[in-house]
Design a protein around this motif. Structure first.
Motif, PDB file in Angstrom:
ATOM      1  N   PRO A  17      80.479  63.876  -8.230  1.00  0.00           N
ATOM      2  CA  PRO A  17      79.922  62.532  -8.041  1.00  0.00           C
ATOM      3  C   PRO A  17      80.108  62.050  -6.599  1.00  0.00           C
ATOM      4  CG  PRO A  17      82.092  62.398  -9.060  1.00  0.00           C
ATOM      5  CD  PRO A  17      81.817  63.862  -8.841  1.00  0.00           C
ATOM      6  N   VAL A  18      78.979  61.726  -5.969  1.00  0.00           N
ATOM      7  CA  VAL A  18      78.993  61.179  -4.616  1.00  0.00           C
ATOM      8  C   VAL A  18      78.226  59.859  -4.616  1.00  0.00           C
ATOM      9  CG1 VAL A  18      79.267  63.405  -3.455  1.00  0.00           C
ATOM     10  CG2 VAL A  18      76.953  62.556  -3.955  1.00  0.00           C
ATOM     11  N   SER A  19      78.366  59.120  -3.527  1.00  0.00           N
ATOM     12  CA  SER A  19      77.730  57.806  -3.435  1.00  0.00           C
ATOM     13  C   SER A  19      76.498  57.857  -2.549  1.00  0.00           C
ATOM     14  CB  SER A  19      78.716  56.788  -2.843  1.00  0.00           C
ATOM     15  OG  SER A  19      79.843  56.658  -3.670  1.00  0.00           O
ATOM     16  N   ASN A  20      75.528  57.005  -2.878  1.00  0.00           N
ATOM     17  CA  ASN A  20      74.396  56.840  -1.969  1.00  0.00           C
ATOM     18  C   ASN A  20      74.694  55.662  -1.034  1.00  0.00           C
ATOM     19  OD1 ASN A  20      73.827  54.464  -3.386  1.00  0.00           O
ATOM     20  ND2 ASN A  20      71.986  55.275  -4.381  1.00  0.00           N
ATOM     21  N   LYS A  21      73.724  55.326  -0.206  1.00  0.00           N
ATOM     22  CA  LYS A  21      73.920  54.280   0.805  1.00  0.00           C
ATOM     23  C   LYS A  21      74.296  52.933   0.185  1.00  0.00           C
ATOM     24  CE  LYS A  21      71.642  52.818   5.042  1.00  0.00           C
ATOM     25  NZ  LYS A  21      70.452  52.985   5.888  1.00  0.00           N
ATOM     26  N   VAL A  47      90.361  80.648   4.744  1.00  0.00           N
ATOM     27  CA  VAL A  47      90.274  80.025   3.421  1.00  0.00           C
ATOM     28  C   VAL A  47      89.966  81.104   2.381  1.00  0.00           C
ATOM     29  CG1 VAL A  47      88.906  78.405   2.031  1.00  0.00           C
ATOM     30  CG2 VAL A  47      89.584  77.801   4.367  1.00  0.00           C
ATOM     31  N   ARG A  48      90.569  80.976   1.208  1.00  0.00           N
ATOM     32  CA  ARG A  48      90.406  82.002   0.172  1.00  0.00           C
ATOM     33  C   ARG A  48      89.066  81.919  -0.564  1.00  0.00           C
ATOM     34  NH1 ARG A  48      94.853  84.567  -3.601  1.00  0.00           N
ATOM     35  NH2 ARG A  48      93.528  85.509  -5.165  1.00  0.00           N
ATOM     36  N   GLY A  49      88.542  80.718  -0.754  1.00  0.00           N
ATOM     37  CA  GLY A  49      87.282  80.551  -1.465  1.00  0.00           C
ATOM     38  C   GLY A  49      86.647  79.218  -1.141  1.00  0.00           C
ATOM     39  N   PHE A  50      85.328  79.178  -1.170  1.00  0.00           N
ATOM     40  CA  PHE A  50      84.553  77.971  -0.852  1.00  0.00           C
ATOM     41  C   PHE A  50      83.635  77.668  -2.029  1.00  0.00           C
ATOM     42  CE2 PHE A  50      80.449  76.809   1.628  1.00  0.00           C
ATOM     43  CZ  PHE A  50      80.537  75.483   1.246  1.00  0.00           C
ATOM     44  N   TYR A  51      83.862  76.521  -2.670  1.00  0.00           N
ATOM     45  CA  TYR A  51      83.073  76.109  -3.837  1.00  0.00           C
ATOM     46  C   TYR A  51      81.969  75.144  -3.449  1.00  0.00           C
ATOM     47  CZ  TYR A  51      86.427  78.288  -6.925  1.00  0.00           C
ATOM     48  OH  TYR A  51      87.201  79.219  -7.573  1.00  0.00           O
ATOM     49  N   VAL A  52      80.773  75.429  -3.922  1.00  0.00           N
ATOM     50  CA  VAL A  52      79.660  74.489  -3.850  1.00  0.00           C
ATOM     51  C   VAL A  52      79.549  73.889  -5.245  1.00  0.00           C
ATOM     52  CG1 VAL A  52      77.169  74.236  -3.541  1.00  0.00           C
ATOM     53  CG2 VAL A  52      78.469  75.760  -2.031  1.00  0.00           C
ATOM     54  N   VAL A  53      79.761  72.572  -5.348  1.00  0.00           N
ATOM     55  CA  VAL A  53      79.818  71.898  -6.643  1.00  0.00           C
ATOM     56  C   VAL A  53      78.553  71.068  -6.833  1.00  0.00           C
ATOM     57  CG1 VAL A  53      81.118  70.286  -8.084  1.00  0.00           C
ATOM     58  CG2 VAL A  53      82.334  71.752  -6.440  1.00  0.00           C
ATOM     59  N   THR A  54      77.710  71.495  -7.773  1.00  0.00           N
ATOM     60  CA  THR A  54      76.507  70.728  -8.104  1.00  0.00           C
ATOM     61  C   THR A  54      76.147  70.942  -9.574  1.00  0.00           C
ATOM     62  OG1 THR A  54      74.148  70.351  -7.660  1.00  0.00           O
ATOM     63  CG2 THR A  54      74.981  72.586  -7.233  1.00  0.00           C
ATOM     64  N   PRO A  55      75.861  69.855 -10.302  1.00  0.00           N
ATOM     65  CA  PRO A  55      75.444  69.990 -11.695  1.00  0.00           C
ATOM     66  C   PRO A  55      73.946  70.272 -11.835  1.00  0.00           C
ATOM     67  CG  PRO A  55      75.586  67.683 -11.150  1.00  0.00           C
ATOM     68  CD  PRO A  55      76.023  68.442  -9.919  1.00  0.00           C
ATOM     69  N   LEU A  56      73.215  70.187 -10.722  1.00  0.00           N
ATOM     70  CA  LEU A  56      71.759  70.330 -10.769  1.00  0.00           C
ATOM     71  C   LEU A  56      71.374  71.809 -10.755  1.00  0.00           C
ATOM     72  CD1 LEU A  56      70.882  67.544  -8.163  1.00  0.00           C
ATOM     73  CD2 LEU A  56      70.997  67.348 -10.668  1.00  0.00           C
ATOM     74  N   MET A  57      70.702  72.241 -11.823  1.00  0.00           N
ATOM     75  CA  MET A  57      70.392  73.666 -11.971  1.00  0.00           C
ATOM     76  C   MET A  57      69.464  74.184 -10.866  1.00  0.00           C
ATOM     77  SD  MET A  57      72.366  74.600 -14.258  1.00  0.00           S
ATOM     78  CE  MET A  57      71.834  76.306 -14.209  1.00  0.00           C
ATOM     79  N   ASP A  58      68.494  73.372 -10.438  1.00  0.00           N
ATOM     80  CA  ASP A  58      67.604  73.848  -9.373  1.00  0.00           C
ATOM     81  C   ASP A  58      68.372  74.039  -8.070  1.00  0.00           C
ATOM     82  OD1 ASP A  58      67.925  71.043  -9.077  1.00  0.00           O
ATOM     83  OD2 ASP A  58      66.007  70.861  -8.027  1.00  0.00           O
ATOM     84  N   GLY A 152      79.617  60.294   0.804  1.00  0.00           N
ATOM     85  CA  GLY A 152      80.992  60.597   0.428  1.00  0.00           C
ATOM     86  C   GLY A 152      81.211  60.566  -1.072  1.00  0.00           C
ATOM     87  N   MET A 153      82.335  61.119  -1.481  1.00  0.00           N
ATOM     88  CA  MET A 153      82.667  61.157  -2.902  1.00  0.00           C
ATOM     89  C   MET A 153      82.852  59.740  -3.432  1.00  0.00           C
ATOM     90  SD  MET A 153      85.191  64.493  -3.061  1.00  0.00           S
ATOM     91  CE  MET A 153      86.308  63.902  -1.792  1.00  0.00           C
ATOM     92  N   SER A 154      82.527  59.549  -4.698  1.00  0.00           N
ATOM     93  CA  SER A 154      82.636  58.210  -5.292  1.00  0.00           C
ATOM     94  C   SER A 154      84.093  57.766  -5.301  1.00  0.00           C
ATOM     95  CB  SER A 154      82.070  58.203  -6.712  1.00  0.00           C
ATOM     96  OG  SER A 154      82.944  58.872  -7.600  1.00  0.00           O
TER      97      SER A 154
END
Length: 194
Positions: A17-21, A47-58, A152-154
């Motif tokens: 979850p991130v915030s819009n303007k 760094v050992r691993g880098f995660y891209v976090v997104t719930p959007l399948m596309d 930024g994150m919520s």
């Protein structure tokens, strides 16, 4: 030149979850240059691993296409340095998925650290600087430092973290870095003390 890794440090680029303007919680779109540059910074700083976090399948499909091109496709043959960096990327639907994967991988608890360009006042002393964070990395616990996209994150999400890093400040009052720049600066500052 050494070939070290910070065996217990992971990075996450959070798209929800991130915030819009306007401050509403949203899921943001992937920016592929962020993937490239953060992966390269992660490789540079061990760094050992880098995660891209997104719930959007596309967006997950897009992320996997970019990774595949540079790791299994022609891109990896043409640029083996980029291949090594993009092999660090792991795509997950939620931040909790990243936490579970890290716990399973290392068998250690995971300390979560949020970042923000906004200065937060915290009565519980959760705000730390990069030197304090580097000292924490000397423990056996895994550490996941999260960077938000969009605005930024919520705020509600940030409250769930164990710690929060101080914002990156320069020498002017301007404070609106790209996330990939902020990641590079913060990782460099952490490694100074590690």
């Amino acid at each position: 030149m050494t070939n070290k890794e910070i065996n217990n440090l992971y990075v996450a680029l959070v798209h929800h979850p991130v915030s819009n303007k306007k401050g509403a919680t949203i899921a943001s779109a992937l920016t592929t240059i962020d993937m490239h540059d953060i992966a390269r910074a992660s490789m540079t700083f061990g760094v050992r691993g880098f995660y891209v976090v997104t719930p959007l399948m596309d967006q997950q499909v897009l992320a996997h296409e970019v990774i595949q091109h540079w790791t299994d496709g022609i891109g990896g043959e043409l640029n083996p340095f980029r291949k090594r960096a993009l092999e660090l990327i792991r795509v997950v639907s939620t931040f909790e998925d990243a936490l579970m994967e890290i716990k399973s991988e290392r068998g250690e608890s995971v300390v979560t650290v949020a970042t923000s360009a906004i200065k937060h006042d915290d009565q519980n002393s959760r705000i730390i600087n990069t030197e304090q964070f580097a000292n924490q990395l000397k423990s056996s616990s895994s550490h996941l430092i999260a960077f938000g996209t969009a605005w930024g994150m919520s705020e509600q999400f940030i409250q769930s973290f164990d710690f929060m890093l101080e914002p990156v400040y320069g020498i002017t009052g301007y404070n609106h870095l790209s996330v990939r720049s902020a990641v590079s600066i913060i990782l460099d500052r952490i490694c100074r003390y590690y």
